[in-house]
Structure formats: structure tokens, C-alpha cells
Write a protein that holds these residues in place. Structure first.
Motif, PDB file in Angstrom:
ATOM      1  N   GLY A 105       0.825  -1.096   0.043  1.00 56.11           N
ATOM      2  CA  GLY A 105      -0.269  -0.091   0.035  1.00 56.11           C
ATOM      3  C   GLY A 105       0.884   1.100   0.109  1.00 56.11           C
ATOM      4  N   ALA A 106       2.202   0.938   0.082  1.00 60.14           N
ATOM      5  CA  ALA A 106       3.009   2.353  -0.107  1.00 60.14           C
ATOM      6  C   ALA A 106       2.833   3.080  -1.354  1.00 60.14           C
ATOM      7  CB  ALA A 106       4.444   2.012   0.148  1.00 60.14           C
ATOM      8  N   ALA A 107       2.976   4.476  -1.339  1.00 60.16           N
ATOM      9  CA  ALA A 107       2.976   5.399  -2.529  1.00 60.16           C
ATOM     10  C   ALA A 107       3.961   4.850  -3.492  1.00 60.16           C
ATOM     11  CB  ALA A 107       3.146   6.704  -2.084  1.00 60.16           C
ATOM     12  N   PRO A 108       3.514   4.838  -4.765  1.00 65.33           N
ATOM     13  CA  PRO A 108       4.489   4.320  -5.853  1.00 65.33           C
ATOM     14  C   PRO A 108       5.819   5.265  -6.085  1.00 65.33           C
ATOM     15  CG  PRO A 108       2.651   5.191  -6.913  1.00 65.33           C
ATOM     16  CD  PRO A 108       2.341   5.099  -5.557  1.00 65.33           C
ATOM     17  N   ALA A 109       6.852   4.516  -6.222  1.00 70.01           N
ATOM     18  CA  ALA A 109       8.193   5.569  -6.348  1.00 70.01           C
ATOM     19  C   ALA A 109       9.285   4.786  -6.919  1.00 70.01           C
ATOM     20  CB  ALA A 109       8.701   5.766  -4.896  1.00 70.01           C
ATOM     21  N   THR A 110       8.457   4.010  -8.405  1.00 71.78           N
ATOM     22  CA  THR A 110       9.125   3.193  -9.034  1.00 71.78           C
ATOM     23  C   THR A 110      10.092   4.238 -10.230  1.00 71.78           C
ATOM     24  OG1 THR A 110       7.050   2.932 -10.518  1.00 71.78           O
ATOM     25  CG2 THR A 110       7.439   1.313  -8.819  1.00 71.78           C
ATOM     26  N   SER A 111      11.100   3.501 -10.627  1.00 68.86           N
ATOM     27  CA  SER A 111      11.673   4.036 -11.806  1.00 68.86           C
ATOM     28  C   SER A 111      11.106   3.590 -13.152  1.00 68.86           C
ATOM     29  CB  SER A 111      13.334   3.641 -11.713  1.00 68.86           C
ATOM     30  OG  SER A 111      13.146   2.213 -12.010  1.00 68.86           O
ATOM     31  N   SER A 112      11.497   4.140 -14.168  1.00 70.31           N
ATOM     32  CA  SER A 112      10.865   3.821 -15.482  1.00 70.31           C
ATOM     33  C   SER A 112      11.081   2.349 -15.937  1.00 70.31           C
ATOM     34  CB  SER A 112      11.493   4.663 -16.641  1.00 70.31           C
ATOM     35  OG  SER A 112      12.928   4.896 -16.635  1.00 70.31           O
ATOM     36  N   ALA A 113      12.542   1.970 -15.559  1.00 73.68           N
ATOM     37  CA  ALA A 113      12.825   0.472 -15.815  1.00 73.68           C
ATOM     38  C   ALA A 113      12.066  -0.436 -14.934  1.00 73.68           C
ATOM     39  CB  ALA A 113      14.361   0.520 -15.550  1.00 73.68           C
ATOM     40  N   THR A 114      11.813   0.031 -13.983  1.00 73.68           N
ATOM     41  CA  THR A 114      10.922  -0.942 -12.828  1.00 73.68           C
ATOM     42  C   THR A 114       9.314  -0.967 -13.326  1.00 73.68           C
ATOM     43  OG1 THR A 114      12.555  -0.456 -10.770  1.00 73.68           O
ATOM     44  CG2 THR A 114      10.202  -1.206 -10.530  1.00 73.68           C
ATOM     45  N   ALA A 115       8.864   0.289 -13.789  1.00 77.94           N
ATOM     46  CA  ALA A 115       7.723   0.344 -14.273  1.00 77.94           C
ATOM     47  C   ALA A 115       7.651  -0.486 -15.657  1.00 77.94           C
ATOM     48  CB  ALA A 115       7.233   1.756 -14.366  1.00 77.94           C
ATOM     49  N   THR A 116       8.482  -0.490 -16.520  1.00 79.16           N
ATOM     50  CA  THR A 116       8.634  -1.254 -17.498  1.00 79.16           C
ATOM     51  C   THR A 116       8.496  -2.577 -17.133  1.00 79.16           C
ATOM     52  OG1 THR A 116       9.633   0.566 -18.869  1.00 79.16           O
ATOM     53  CG2 THR A 116       9.428  -1.846 -19.636  1.00 79.16           C
ATOM     54  N   ALA A 117       9.475  -3.217 -16.448  1.00 80.13           N
ATOM     55  CA  ALA A 117       9.427  -4.426 -15.758  1.00 80.13           C
ATOM     56  C   ALA A 117       7.986  -5.073 -15.254  1.00 80.13           C
ATOM     57  CB  ALA A 117      10.741  -4.791 -15.048  1.00 80.13           C
ATOM     58  N   LEU A 118       7.552  -3.979 -14.441  1.00 77.25           N
ATOM     59  CA  LEU A 118       6.184  -4.604 -13.749  1.00 77.25           C
ATOM     60  C   LEU A 118       5.141  -4.774 -14.850  1.00 77.25           C
ATOM     61  CD1 LEU A 118       5.085  -2.856 -10.735  1.00 77.25           C
ATOM     62  CD2 LEU A 118       3.353  -3.584 -12.169  1.00 77.25           C
ATOM     63  N   ALA A 119       5.109  -3.912 -15.725  1.00 76.21           N
ATOM     64  CA  ALA A 119       4.108  -3.847 -16.930  1.00 76.21           C
ATOM     65  C   ALA A 119       4.392  -5.464 -17.649  1.00 76.21           C
ATOM     66  CB  ALA A 119       4.053  -2.708 -17.790  1.00 76.21           C
ATOM     67  N   ASP A 120       5.534  -5.567 -18.132  1.00 70.96           N
ATOM     68  CA  ASP A 120       5.900  -6.744 -18.836  1.00 70.96           C
ATOM     69  C   ASP A 120       5.546  -7.939 -17.761  1.00 70.96           C
ATOM     70  OD1 ASP A 120       6.635  -5.110 -21.015  1.00 70.96           O
ATOM     71  OD2 ASP A 120       8.717  -5.342 -20.734  1.00 70.96           O
ATOM     72  N   GLY A 121       6.008  -8.157 -16.717  1.00 69.69           N
ATOM     73  CA  GLY A 121       5.651  -9.153 -15.859  1.00 69.69           C
ATOM     74  C   GLY A 121       4.441  -9.317 -15.691  1.00 69.69           C
ATOM     75  N   TYR A 122       3.554  -8.484 -15.472  1.00 72.66           N
ATOM     76  CA  TYR A 122       1.931  -8.593 -15.435  1.00 72.66           C
ATOM     77  C   TYR A 122       1.357  -9.047 -16.555  1.00 72.66           C
ATOM     78  CZ  TYR A 122      -2.680  -7.618 -13.847  1.00 72.66           C
ATOM     79  OH  TYR A 122      -4.356  -7.713 -13.718  1.00 72.66           O
ATOM     80  N   GLY A 123       2.026  -8.458 -17.566  1.00 74.38           N
ATOM     81  CA  GLY A 123       1.367  -9.094 -19.059  1.00 74.38           C
ATOM     82  C   GLY A 123       1.526 -10.384 -18.992  1.00 74.38           C
ATOM     83  N   LEU A 124       2.871 -10.884 -18.839  1.00 76.31           N
ATOM     84  CA  LEU A 124       3.445 -12.322 -18.846  1.00 76.31           C
ATOM     85  C   LEU A 124       2.524 -13.008 -17.868  1.00 76.31           C
ATOM     86  CD1 LEU A 124       5.009 -14.343 -20.239  1.00 76.31           C
ATOM     87  CD2 LEU A 124       6.842 -13.863 -18.151  1.00 76.31           C
ATOM     88  N   ALA A 125       2.251 -12.524 -16.525  1.00 71.18           N
ATOM     89  CA  ALA A 125       1.534 -13.383 -15.740  1.00 71.18           C
ATOM     90  C   ALA A 125      -0.030 -13.376 -16.192  1.00 71.18           C
ATOM     91  CB  ALA A 125       1.382 -12.556 -14.446  1.00 71.18           C
ATOM     92  N   LEU A 126      -0.389 -12.486 -16.768  1.00 71.08           N
ATOM     93  CA  LEU A 126      -1.988 -12.603 -17.464  1.00 71.08           C
ATOM     94  C   LEU A 126      -1.964 -13.531 -18.706  1.00 71.08           C
ATOM     95  CD1 LEU A 126      -3.244  -8.900 -17.752  1.00 71.08           C
ATOM     96  CD2 LEU A 126      -3.666 -10.826 -16.110  1.00 71.08           C
ATOM     97  N   GLY A 127      -0.632 -13.699 -19.353  1.00 71.70           N
ATOM     98  CA  GLY A 127      -0.602 -14.558 -20.438  1.00 71.70           C
ATOM     99  C   GLY A 127      -0.655 -16.201 -19.905  1.00 71.70           C
TER     100      GLY A 127
END
Length: 502
Positions: free
Chosen positions: A449-471
Motif C-alpha cells: 500500500g505504499a505510494a509508488p516510487a518506481t523508476s521507468s525501468a521498474t515500471a516497464t518490468a512491472l508491466a511486462d511481468g504482469y502481462g506475462l502473468a496474464l498470458g
């Protein structure tokens, strides 16, 4: 004909006789049963959703913050075990007596939670509350199977889904309101008037045993093995010390199979899990729930960390699957007025598969957030159509004397499916983020629940990881087509073939 004869008469002019209106969930014979069942669902859903909002206040008051997660975990474990063990109790004592005992015990446990002087005591009372809540859930499901005829059962489950959907919003909101006007103890005390109202409505109207065979002796050894298996299986799903927990889970599962084959009255009969008339209904439901609910669980993390949405929008996002589920449950209930439940489950699987693929594609392609919500609404529609029609069909195949066991076994498998679907999504997401960035602390902060403080690399990795999880979970949803097709073909071949070997 006598003037007060109630039989309809044909009106003049050659018109056909006036047909009496069809009976519904709130018509005379079913009104109080419906209200009692819906009240039990409200109790279970509020208890499941509200306590998380009170955790900070509980920690501030009682200390021992290291034990705070156990107030949630122990309730989940206890409820999961109780749902399964309640099956033979319901079949032996009847829904009515089990309901009475469960409501009284749940009310007492809620009062004990509110009065807890320390966190260790609260954890213990939450375990008791989980046990009683699990029985309440099992009673509600079994009562739906026994009290309503086949034509009304799908509508009863649509109403149940609506209550779960409403409580998904109202539960945390009520808890937040209570916390603003009183202490965390009030969150537990809210259960008391609701449970008392449910008890008053259902005390005399829920189905009784009505001549069932004598209650089976309680399977103490089997229950102990089930407890070990459940704790280990849920711990494995959460990723806790898998090197130890995985062998324990397998050993406990094998031990129970051996026990159930030798024991005359096991707490869970293997036939209720593996016989042809049940197993494909279990499988299609498990695949739908694992794929759909597992995908939805991490949607807020993705939106906050990868798409930089507001906290409110991220929290609101989980409702799209819920609304789709509830809407599809009502559509499913109407379809089952004209079509077999097996066919409706097949249609639900046909919706589920492309919707799950669409959810993965929208995330991987980074399309507009509203389109992601549309995909999750459709995904919820597939889950709702499959799960409600399969459960109604399963209960339509069950004898009254085994309704408790069959329904409870199915509910237990649903819990495991949701847990493992969520675990798979989390494991894939964390693996991708760790491989890309070498650090998953940002994802852990988002989960906390912490406020997001993600770098652009982490944000991209998170999006790709979640997309792969959905796949990955989309493959699970696509796999639901196989058992759904078997169910539909068996039903088309005739009732005897659908009944199979169970």
C-alpha cells in the motif's frame, strides 16, 4: 363452481385462462429462505473484507505488530478447513441445526474478537471466527442446493453473487465508517446484529434433515490430515518455504487418499472429487477462478506502479471483474430458464478464453486504461457464467443426503484455485521484475500500500511481468474449454451419461 373456488376460470371472449405468476426468490414459499441465505453471504463477505481496513488501528492499540498478518491468515486457514469439514456435519445434522449452531458460535466469536485484550488473543479469536464463518458459508451453499428447485437455483446464485459484489464495496466502506466513529472493536461488533437478524429469519425455515440416514461418525483422523494439507497447500500458494512445504503438501494429500480409501465414512469422499459426474464441473470452475481471479488480484499493483494511476482508481479497478461476474451470473440464471446449465457453462468458457487473452493483450500493448477495464469486465463475465452455472448444475446432480459434502468439497476447491491462481500471477510478476532490475522491493511496497516510487525501468518490468502473468493465466482459462466441452457433451448424451460413475 363455488364462488370462492380458487381455480382459474376461462374469461369470456374465448381468451385462454389466466396463468398464475411464476414463483420467484421472494415469493411466499422462498422469501424467508432467500433472506436467510443472503444474510449468511453478507456475513461471510463482510468478515472476509472488512478486517484489513482495521489493521493499522489494531496495531496501534494492541502492539505486537508482527502478529498483525496472522489476524487475516488464521481466519482464512480456519475458514478453508471448516468449509470442508462442515459437509458431513450438514448431511448428518441437517442445514437447519448446523445453521443455528454456526450463527450462535459466529456471533460469540465476533464478540470475543471485539473484546480481545491483546493481539495473541485476537489471533486466537479470529481462528474461532474463521471456523464459524466457514461453516456459515457451507450452510449457505448447501441451503441453496436443498431449498430451491432446479429452476430457481441459478437465480439464487445470481443473488448471492450480487451480495458479494455489493459487499466488495460496502464491506471496506462500512469498516472505514465504523473506524471514524468508534474503535477497531466496532468493526467486529457490526457482525452481531447482522448475524442475529440472519438467525431470526432462518431459524425455522431452512431445510431440516427430513429422514436422512443417521449421521456418520466424525472422522477425526481424516480431519487432522485435511487440516495439515490445507495449511500446507495455502502456505505453498503464498510462497512460504516451498522446499519444506511442497513435500508436506504432497505427503498430506497422499495420506488422505490412503485414509479415505480405507475409512468407511471419510470427511471427504474421494468420489465427490473424482467421479465423472463431479470432476469436470470442479475442473472448469477451478480453471475459471484461478485464471480470472488470479489475474484480477494484481491489477491495482500494475495500475499504480506501471501506469501511475491514482490510488483510488487502482483500488476501484478490481470492481470491473466483480461487476462483470455479477452481471453474467444474472444472465446465466436467465439462460438456464431455457437451456441446460451444462450448456451455459460451455458458453461461459467460450467467453472466458478470449476475454483472458484480451486482458493479457491490453496490458502487454499498453492500451488506454479504460480498455483494460473493458477486458476485465468481459473476463469477469466468463468467470461468473462458468462458476454459477457449474455450481447450480453440480447441486442439481447431488442427492439431498450428500448435498453438504458435495457442495463443501466444491467450495474448498474454489478456495484453492483462487489461492493458486493469485500465487502464479505473483510468482511470474516477481520473477520478471527480479530478472530485469534485480530488485523487487518496489513491488513489495506497492503490495503493502505504499505510494509508488518506481523508476521507468521498474515500471516497464512491472508491466511486462504482469502481462506475462496474464498470458500464463490465459492458458489456464483456455484450458477450461476442455472440461466445459465434456460437461456439455455428457449432458447432451442424456442424464445417465452425465451422471457417470459417481
Amino acid at each position: 363452481m363455488a364462488p370462492d373456488d380458487p381455480r382459474p376460470t376461462a374469461p369470456t371472449g374465448g381468451l385462454p385462462p389466466v396463468e398464475p405468476p411464476p414463483e420467484g426468490l421472494l415469493s411466499g414459499p422462498y422469501r424467508r429462505v432467500t433472506l436467510a441465505v443472503l444474510a449468511t453471504i453478507a456475513i461471510a463477505s463482510y468478515n472476509n473484507l472488512s478486517v484489513s481496513a482495521a489493521l493499522p488501528a489494531i496495531g496501534d492499540d494492541l502492539g505486537d505488530v508482527g502478529l498483525l498478518p496472522w489476524t487475516i491468515t488464521v481466519e482464512l486457514l480456519a475458514a478453508s478447513v471448516a468449509v470442508l469439514v462442515a459437509g458431513p456435519v450438514i448431511d448428518g445434522l441437517g442445514v437447519r441445526r448446523t445453521f443455528r449452531g454456526a450463527v450462535v458460535a459466529f456471533t460469540a466469536a465476533s464478540v470475543a474478537c471485539a473484546a480481545a485484550p491483546s493481539l495473541p488473543v485476537l489471533v486466537a479469536t479470529r481462528a474461532a471466527q474463521g471456523l464459524t464463518a466457514g461453516v456459515v458459508i457451507a450452510v449457505g451453499v448447501a441451503a441453496t442446493g436443498l431449498a430451491f428447485p432446479d429452476r430457481l437455483r441459478p437465480r439464487a446464485y445470481a443473488a448471492n453473487s450480487a451480495v458479494w459484489g455489493v459487499m466488495g464495496v460496502a464491506g471496506p466502506a462500512v469498516a472505514a465508517l465504523v473506524l471514524t466513529v468508534t474503535s477497531w472493536r466496532g468493526v467486529f461488533l457490526v457482525n452481531v446484529p447482522v448475524a442475529m437478524a440472519a438467525g431470526a429469519v432462518g431459524w425455522r425455515v431452512l431445510p431440516d434433515r427430513r429422514g436422512h440416514e443417521a449421521a456418520d461418525p466424525f472422522d477425526v483422523r481424516g480431519t487432522a490430515v485435511v487440516v495439515v494439507f490445507t495449511v500446507a497447500a495455502l502456505a505453498l500458494a503464498s510462497g512460504r518455504i516451498p522446499v519444506i512445504v511442497a513435500p508436506v503438501t504432497l505427503a498430506a494429500g497422499w495420506a488422505y487418499v490412503v485414509h479415505a480409501r480405507r475409512h468407511r465414512h471419510p470427511v471427504v469422499r474421494l468420489a465427490h472429487l473424482t467421479a465423472r459426474r463431479w470432476r469436470h464441473l470442479h475442473l472448469v470452475t477451478a480453471a475459471a477462478l484461478a485464471g480470472g481471479v488470479g489475474a484480477n488480484a494484481l491489477l491495482p499493483v500494475y495500475l499504480r506502479g506501471a501506469r501511475a494511476t491514482s490510488t483510488a482508481l487502482a483500488a476501484f479497478s478490481v470492481l470491473f471483474l466483480t461487476v462483470g461476474w455479477t452481471s453474467a451470473a444474472w444472465v446465466s440464471s436467465r439462460l438456464q430458464d431455457r437451456h441446460r446449465g451444462e450448456r451455459v457453462a460451455w458458453w461461459g468458457a467460450l467467453l472466458l478464453a478470449p476475454a483472458s487473452v484480451a486482458a493479457a493483450v491490453t496490458v502487454l500493448a499498453g492500451v488506454a486504461v479504460p480498455l483494460v477495464f473493458v477486458a476485465f469486465f468481459a473476463l469477469g463475465g466468463g468467470v461468473g457464467m462458468v462458476s454459477t452455472s457449474a455450481l447450480a448444475t453440480l447441486q442439481g446432480r447431488a442427492r439431498a443426503s450428500e448435498m453438504g459434502r458435495v457442495s463443501s468439497a466444491h467450495q474448498f476447491l474454489r478456495t484453492l484455485a483462487i489461492s493458486y491462481g493469485t500465487a502464479v500471477a505473483g510468482a511470474v510478476l516477481f520473477a520478471v521484475v527480479a530478472a530485469r532490475t534485480g530488485d523487487v522491493s518496489a513491488v513489495r511496497d506497492l503490495l503493502g500500500g505504499a505510494a509508488p516510487a518506481t523508476s521507468s525501468a521498474t515500471a516497464t518490468a512491472l508491466a511486462d511481468g504482469y502481462g506475462l502473468a496474464l498470458g500464463v493465466l490465459a492458458l489456464v482459462c483456455v484450458a477450461a474449454l476442455a472440461p466445459a466441452r465434456v460437461i456439455e457433451r455428457d449432458a447432451a448424451a442424456g442424464p445417465a451419461h452425465a451422471a457417470g460413475d459417481g
